[in-house]
Design a protein around this motif. Sequence first.
Motif, short mmCIF file in Angstrom:
data_model
loop_
_atom_site.label_atom_id
_atom_site.label_comp_id
_atom_site.label_asym_id
_atom_site.label_seq_id
_atom_site.Cartn_x
_atom_site.Cartn_y
_atom_site.Cartn_z
N GLU A 116 0.55 4.22 -2.74
CA GLU A 116 0.33 5.61 -2.33
C GLU A 116 1.44 6.52 -2.84
OE1 GLU A 116 0.01 5.11 1.87
OE2 GLU A 116 -2.18 5.04 1.84
N PRO A 119 -8.89 -0.78 0.75
CA PRO A 119 -8.08 -1.96 0.42
C PRO A 119 -8.68 -3.27 0.92
CG PRO A 119 -7.05 -0.68 2.17
CD PRO A 119 -8.18 0.15 1.63
N LEU A 139 0.83 -1.21 0.00
CA LEU A 139 0.00 0.00 0.00
C LEU A 139 0.86 1.26 0.00
CD1 LEU A 139 -2.88 -1.02 2.44
CD2 LEU A 139 -2.98 -0.78 -0.06
N GLU A 174 -10.73 4.63 6.07
CA GLU A 174 -9.73 5.66 6.34
C GLU A 174 -9.28 5.60 7.80
OE1 GLU A 174 -12.01 6.58 2.84
OE2 GLU A 174 -12.65 6.22 4.90
N LEU A 195 0.94 6.99 -6.62
CA LEU A 195 -0.36 7.52 -7.05
C LEU A 195 -0.26 8.89 -7.74
CD1 LEU A 195 -3.41 7.15 -7.17
CD2 LEU A 195 -3.56 8.06 -4.85
N GLU A 204 -6.62 4.47 -7.03
CA GLU A 204 -7.56 5.16 -6.15
C GLU A 204 -8.58 4.20 -5.56
OE1 GLU A 204 -9.03 8.12 -8.80
OE2 GLU A 204 -7.50 9.61 -8.25
N ARG A 243 -7.17 2.49 8.52
CA ARG A 243 -5.82 2.55 7.98
C ARG A 243 -4.82 3.02 9.04
NH1 ARG A 243 -4.81 3.06 2.50
NH2 ARG A 243 -2.65 3.23 3.17
N VAL A 294 -6.67 2.25 -2.74
CA VAL A 294 -6.37 3.07 -1.58
C VAL A 294 -7.64 3.44 -0.81
CG1 VAL A 294 -5.48 5.32 -0.85
CG2 VAL A 294 -4.23 3.97 -2.54
N ARG A 295 -8.72 3.65 -1.55
CA ARG A 295 -9.98 4.03 -0.93
C ARG A 295 -10.49 2.96 0.04
NH1 ARG A 295 -12.15 5.64 -5.18
NH2 ARG A 295 -13.14 3.69 -5.82
#
Length: 318
Positions: A17, A38, A13, A242, A20, A32, A245, A35-36
């Motif tokens: 990132e 995973p 990841l 989010e 990106l 995207e 993470r 990452v939004r």
Amino acid sequence: MDSSARYRSVDCLTIIEQRLPALHGASRRVAEAIVRDPWSILGMTIYDVAAAAGVSLPSVTRFCRAVGYTGFRELVQGIAQSLGRLEAKDLETIEQAADSASPIPDVVGAVVRQQIEALQITARTIDLESINAATVAIAKAQRVFVLGHGAAYVPALGMAVKLNWAGVSAVASSPDMFTNQVVALAPSDVVVGLSHQGRTRDTIDMLALSRELGATTIGVSTVPQSPLAAVSDISIAVLTPEAARAGTFVIAFDTLMVIADVLAALVSDAKWNGSPPNRGDVVEWIETKLRVGPLPREKAPSHRHERVGAPEAELVAG
């Protein structure tokens, strides 16, 4: 070392990132999507990812190679390894606080802040329709089994106790113990699976088997669209991707227990109008038989050897 192995030694990841901003077009849309959320990728095929990102299959394959993986399967394995590292990421903040000049107050503050922020996210994002569906299913259930593996067994036990006090026949179980209990599982039963990230294989397998046998399954984890959600009739997520993470090891327990309290209160109201039949008698029995100290509405007995003039508080044990 080949390039694929070299990239696997780095967090997947993190690679995505970092790359990106330089990606464009279809590759950027794939990045995207990953990452939004995973966690959702773990349960997807390459066709699902292409559809979610709005790109072609070759575009997904090209993206895999662009970030150092020979194919989609290796990419998913890399994402799974990254998520495993993320689980304890929230410990880093606490450990940094422990290195400060005032470690005790700083650690206390760091832990409390993380818990408060997590609970606020739960309050804002929880799916009320899923909570309602879970309430109805549990209130109607003949029996409720709450499964948790490893650290997740602790909130599983807590949820079972909360549901007991809501007037529900609930028992906490580990997946290996449940392999024996599932023999007598019936369609009138509900099986709840708890998992921090919704990726615990044993819990997922037991929920899948329970579903095949006709029981209603409820999955509770910190993130939506997890593999656990795929085998759940009702899925409840307590955090956003989010928030997760940033790590789930420290904050998962309290957020999962919030769901236990919410469901217990709602089930008690739906099933017993807030007053389970034996709860009052059990509370009275506990207070009079199990508690240490002065009994409710009773005065502690006096003894001849008590000191004359001693304050009453000194004469009462406990």
